[in-house]
Design a protein around this motif. Structure first.
Motif, PDB file in Angstrom:
ATOM      1  N   ALA A   1      55.247  39.642  13.300  1.00 34.52           N
ATOM      2  CA  ALA A   1      54.941  38.279  13.715  1.00 34.52           C
ATOM      3  C   ALA A   1      54.192  37.506  12.640  1.00 34.52           C
ATOM      4  O   ALA A   1      54.316  36.284  12.543  1.00 34.52           O
ATOM      5  CB  ALA A   1      54.115  38.313  15.004  1.00 34.52           C
ATOM      6  N   GLY A   2      53.408  38.197  11.823  1.00 34.73           N
ATOM      7  CA  GLY A   2      52.718  37.532  10.718  1.00 34.73           C
ATOM      8  C   GLY A   2      53.685  36.965   9.698  1.00 34.73           C
ATOM      9  O   GLY A   2      53.490  35.859   9.177  1.00 34.73           O
ATOM     10  N   ASP A   3      54.750  37.718   9.404  1.00 32.14           N
ATOM     11  CA  ASP A   3      55.786  37.218   8.496  1.00 32.14           C
ATOM     12  C   ASP A   3      56.396  35.927   9.039  1.00 32.14           C
ATOM     13  O   ASP A   3      56.629  34.970   8.289  1.00 32.14           O
ATOM     14  CB  ASP A   3      56.901  38.265   8.332  1.00 32.14           C
ATOM     15  N   ILE A   4      56.650  35.903  10.325  1.00 34.91           N
ATOM     16  CA  ILE A   4      57.252  34.721  10.950  1.00 34.91           C
ATOM     17  C   ILE A   4      56.298  33.532  10.880  1.00 34.91           C
ATOM     18  O   ILE A   4      56.702  32.397  10.590  1.00 34.91           O
ATOM     19  CB  ILE A   4      57.630  35.019  12.416  1.00 34.91           C
ATOM     20  N   ALA A   5      55.010  33.781  11.141  1.00 32.26           N
ATOM     21  CA  ALA A   5      54.022  32.701  11.160  1.00 32.26           C
ATOM     22  C   ALA A   5      53.890  32.035   9.792  1.00 32.26           C
ATOM     23  O   ALA A   5      53.587  30.842   9.711  1.00 32.26           O
ATOM     24  CB  ALA A   5      52.670  33.247  11.614  1.00 32.26           C
ATOM     25  N   TYR A   6      54.109  32.799   8.717  1.00 30.96           N
ATOM     26  CA  TYR A   6      53.966  32.245   7.371  1.00 30.96           C
ATOM     27  C   TYR A   6      55.320  31.878   6.758  1.00 30.96           C
ATOM     28  O   TYR A   6      55.521  32.020   5.567  1.00 30.96           O
ATOM     29  CB  TYR A   6      53.218  33.237   6.469  1.00 30.96           C
ATOM     30  N   TRP A   7      56.213  31.388   7.600  1.00 30.45           N
ATOM     31  CA  TRP A   7      57.541  30.978   7.123  1.00 30.45           C
ATOM     32  C   TRP A   7      58.011  29.767   7.910  1.00 30.45           C
ATOM     33  O   TRP A   7      57.763  29.669   9.108  1.00 30.45           O
ATOM     34  CB  TRP A   7      58.539  32.118   7.292  1.00 30.45           C
ATOM     35  N   ARG A   8      58.679  28.859   7.235  1.00 31.68           N
ATOM     36  CA  ARG A   8      59.253  27.697   7.910  1.00 31.68           C
ATOM     37  C   ARG A   8      60.724  27.939   8.207  1.00 31.68           C
ATOM     38  O   ARG A   8      61.475  28.378   7.343  1.00 31.68           O
ATOM     39  CB  ARG A   8      59.142  26.458   7.016  1.00 31.68           C
ATOM     40  N   ARG A   9      61.125  27.611   9.402  1.00 33.65           N
ATOM     41  CA  ARG A   9      62.540  27.780   9.754  1.00 33.65           C
ATOM     42  C   ARG A   9      63.446  26.915   8.899  1.00 33.65           C
ATOM     43  O   ARG A   9      64.587  27.274   8.618  1.00 33.65           O
ATOM     44  CB  ARG A   9      62.757  27.420  11.226  1.00 33.65           C
ATOM     45  N   SER A  10      62.915  25.789   8.453  1.00 32.39           N
ATOM     46  CA  SER A  10      63.737  24.851   7.677  1.00 32.39           C
ATOM     47  C   SER A  10      64.055  25.368   6.276  1.00 32.39           C
ATOM     48  O   SER A  10      64.885  24.787   5.582  1.00 32.39           O
ATOM     49  CB  SER A  10      63.015  23.504   7.561  1.00 32.39           C
ATOM     50  N   LEU A  11      63.404  26.471   5.869  1.00 39.59           N
ATOM     51  CA  LEU A  11      63.606  26.980   4.511  1.00 39.59           C
ATOM     52  C   LEU A  11      64.966  27.638   4.327  1.00 39.59           C
ATOM     53  O   LEU A  11      65.433  27.790   3.210  1.00 39.59           O
ATOM     54  CB  LEU A  11      62.495  27.983   4.163  1.00 39.59           C
ATOM     55  N   GLY A  12      65.576  28.070   5.396  1.00 40.61           N
ATOM     56  CA  GLY A  12      66.877  28.719   5.262  1.00 40.61           C
ATOM     57  C   GLY A  12      67.061  29.781   6.316  1.00 40.61           C
ATOM     58  O   GLY A  12      66.319  29.845   7.302  1.00 40.61           O
TER      59      GLY A  12
END
Length: 410
Positions: free
Chosen positions: A38-49
Motif C-alpha cells: 500500500a505504501g508503493d501505491i500511496a507514493y504513485w500517481r495513477r495518471s503516470l501510466g
C-alpha cells in the motif's frame, strides 16, 4: 533519442520516484509501475501510466515480471536497492531477457550525490577492482564540476518514511503476502529513534570530551565505526552476521597485535535504533580480552575529526571508508566495498594492520573519486524539493543514455 519502456519496481520513500516517472513520460517514454504494498501505491500517481499490484507469493514473481516485460515490451527496469527480495529475481532474470537494470542507492559520496548504477551497487557494482584501470581512466576524465548544494533535513525524510508505513497499515487487505525487506518493523524503529534522539544531547557533551582527549592525547588510536545490523553491507557483503561478530573479531585482533599503548575507539552508527546494546557488548568483550583501559566507546562525535587523527580505520561501513580515504587515513575493509583496491585499503591481514597501517595513495584516490563521480554518481537527493529536482533531471539523462557513462569507459 530512442524511445524506451521503463518498468518501475520499488523505490525510496519519497516523491522522487513519481517525479522521475513523470519526467521520463514527458520525454516520450512508456512508464509502467509494479506495486508490492500500500505504501508503493500511496507514493504513485495513477495518471503516470499503467500500474499493477503484485499480490502473489514471491516464487511467482519471475513469471509475473516476464508477463509484464512481454506485454509492454519493457527495455529498462528501475529500482532502489539491489538486495531487496522483490528485486533480486528481477535483476537475475532481466539480462537474459535483454532488459537493462538501473539501481538507485544512497550516494557513495555524500551529501549532494546519489548512486545510479547498471545491474548492481556496492559488491555487485560493475566498477572494476583494478587500480591500474582507475589510474588510466581517472586521468583521462575532465575535472569534477562542483555539485549544486541543497539542504535536506532528517525530519523531512522521517515524515516520508512515516507516511509510507502508515499507508502500509492497509497491507493485510491490499497485499496480504507482502513482507518488508527490513527485519525490523516501523513502530520498533520509530521507538528506537525517539529514545536515541532523547539521549543525544547528553551523549554529545560526554563524547565531545572523549574525542578531544583522543585527538590531543599522545597515544595513538584506531577507529572502528559500527554499521547497522540490518544494512546490506553486513547482510550481503561481509562474512559477519551482525556487529557483535565484527567487534569480537576486531577487538580480539587488537588485543593480541596492536601496540600496547594504542586505544581502540568504537563509534556507534548515528542512526542506530538502540534495539541492541552495543555498549554492553563492548564492555563484555573488553573484559574478555583485557581491554578495559584501552577502549573508548562513542554514541556521537565528529567522525571527520576522528579519521583525520586516527592511526587507522577498520570498517564494514562503506560511507565511513570513503571519508577515511578522503582524509588520507589508513583503512582496512572488513566487507567488499567499491573502494577495496590495492593502494587504497590494506592488502594484508587485520593482525598486520595494527602494526604498520599503510596510508592510501592520494593519487589513486583522486583518480578513483573522479571516475566514480563521472560514472555512477548523480548530483541530487531523494527527499527535499531541490534535491529531488536535481536528481530527476540528472538521472533522466543517465537512464535515457545507452550505453551508460560507466559502460562507455568499460
Amino acid at each position: 533519442m530512442q524511445k524506451r519502456a521503463f518498468l518501475f519496481l520499488q523505490g525510496v520513500c519519497s516523491p522522487f520516484y513519481q517525479r522521475l516517472a513523470l519526467k521520463l513520460a514527458s520525454d516520450g517514454h512508456l512508464v509502467v509501475k509494479v506495486h508490492f504494498n500500500a505504501g508503493d501505491i500511496a507514493y504513485w500517481r495513477r495518471s503516470l501510466g499503467k500500474s499493477h499490484l503484485f499480490r502473489g507469493p514471491l516464487d511467482q514473481l519471475p513469471d509475473y515480471l516476464r508477463t509484464l516485460w512481454n506485454r509492454y515490451a519493457i527495455t529498462d527496469q528501475v529500482l532502489f536497492g539491489d538486495r531487496r527480495p522483490v528485486h533480486r529475481q528481477a535483476i537475475d532474470h532481466a539480462q537474459a531477457a535483454g532488459i537493462r537494470t538501473h539501481v538507485f542507492e544512497e550516494g557513495y559520496f555524500r551529501p549532494f550525490w546519489i548512486t545510479l548504477e547498471r545491474e548492481g551497487v556496492n559488491g555487485h557494482s560493475l566498477l572494476p577492482r583494478d587500480p591500474a584501470w582507475f589510474f588510466e581512466t581517472g586521468r583521462a576524465l575532465p575535472a569534477l564540476p562542483k555539485p549544486v548544494r541543497f539542504k535536506s533535513s532528517f525530519k523531512l525524510r522521517a515524515r516520508h518514511d512515516v507516511a509510507y508505513h502508515l499507508a502500509g497499515l492497509a497491507n493485510p487487505l491490499v497485499a496480504p503476502r507482502y513482507r518488508n525487506h527490513a527485519s525490523i518493523t516501523a513502530p520498533r524503529e520509530y521507538a528506537g529513534y525517539i529514545k536515541r534522539f532523547s539521549l543525544l544531547k547528553r551523549w554529545k557533551k560526554r563524547d565531545n570530551l572523549r574525542v578531544k582527549a583522543l585527538i590531543e592525547g599522545k597515544r595513538p588510536f584506531f577507529l572502528l565505526p559500527l554499521q547497522l545490523n540490518t544494512d546490506a553491507q553486513i547482510r550481503d557483503h561481509s562474512p559477519y552476521a551482525n556487529m557483535a561478530e565484527v567487534m569480537d573479531h576486531v577487538m580480539g585482533s587488537f588485543a593480541e597485535h596492536a601496540p600496547a599503548d594504542a586505544f581502540l575507539c568504537i563509534k556507534n552508527h548515528p542512526l542506530d535504533m538502540l534495539l541492541v546494546s552495543h555498549l554492553h557488548t563492548v564492555k563484555r568483550l573488553a573484559r574478555f580480552y583485557g581491554l578495559e583501559e584501552r577502549i573508548v566507546y562513542l554514541e556521537s562525535g565528529d567522525l571527520e575529526a576522528l579519521v583525520k587523527h586516527a592511526a587507522g580505520t577498520v570498517t564494514v561501513n562503506s560511507t565511513v571508508g570513503i571519508v577515511a580515504l578522503e582524509n588520507a587515513c589508513p583503512t582496512f575493509a572488513l566487507s567488499d566495498p567499491i573502494y577495496n583496491l590495492s593502494g587504497l585499503t590494506c592488502d594484508g591481514t587485520l593482525d598486520e594492520f595494527w602494526v604498520s597501517p599503510p596510508p592510501p595513495s592520494s593519487a589513486l584516490f583522486d583518480d578513483f573519486r573522479t571516475t566514480v563521480m563521472h560514472t555512477v554518481q548523480v548530483n541530487g537527493g531523494f527527499y527535499c524539493q531541490k534535491g529531488i529536482e536535481l536528481a530527476v533531471n540528472n538521472a533522466a539523462h543517465v537512464l535515457e543514455a545507452c550505453p551508460s557513462p560507466l559502460e562507455k569507459l568499460l
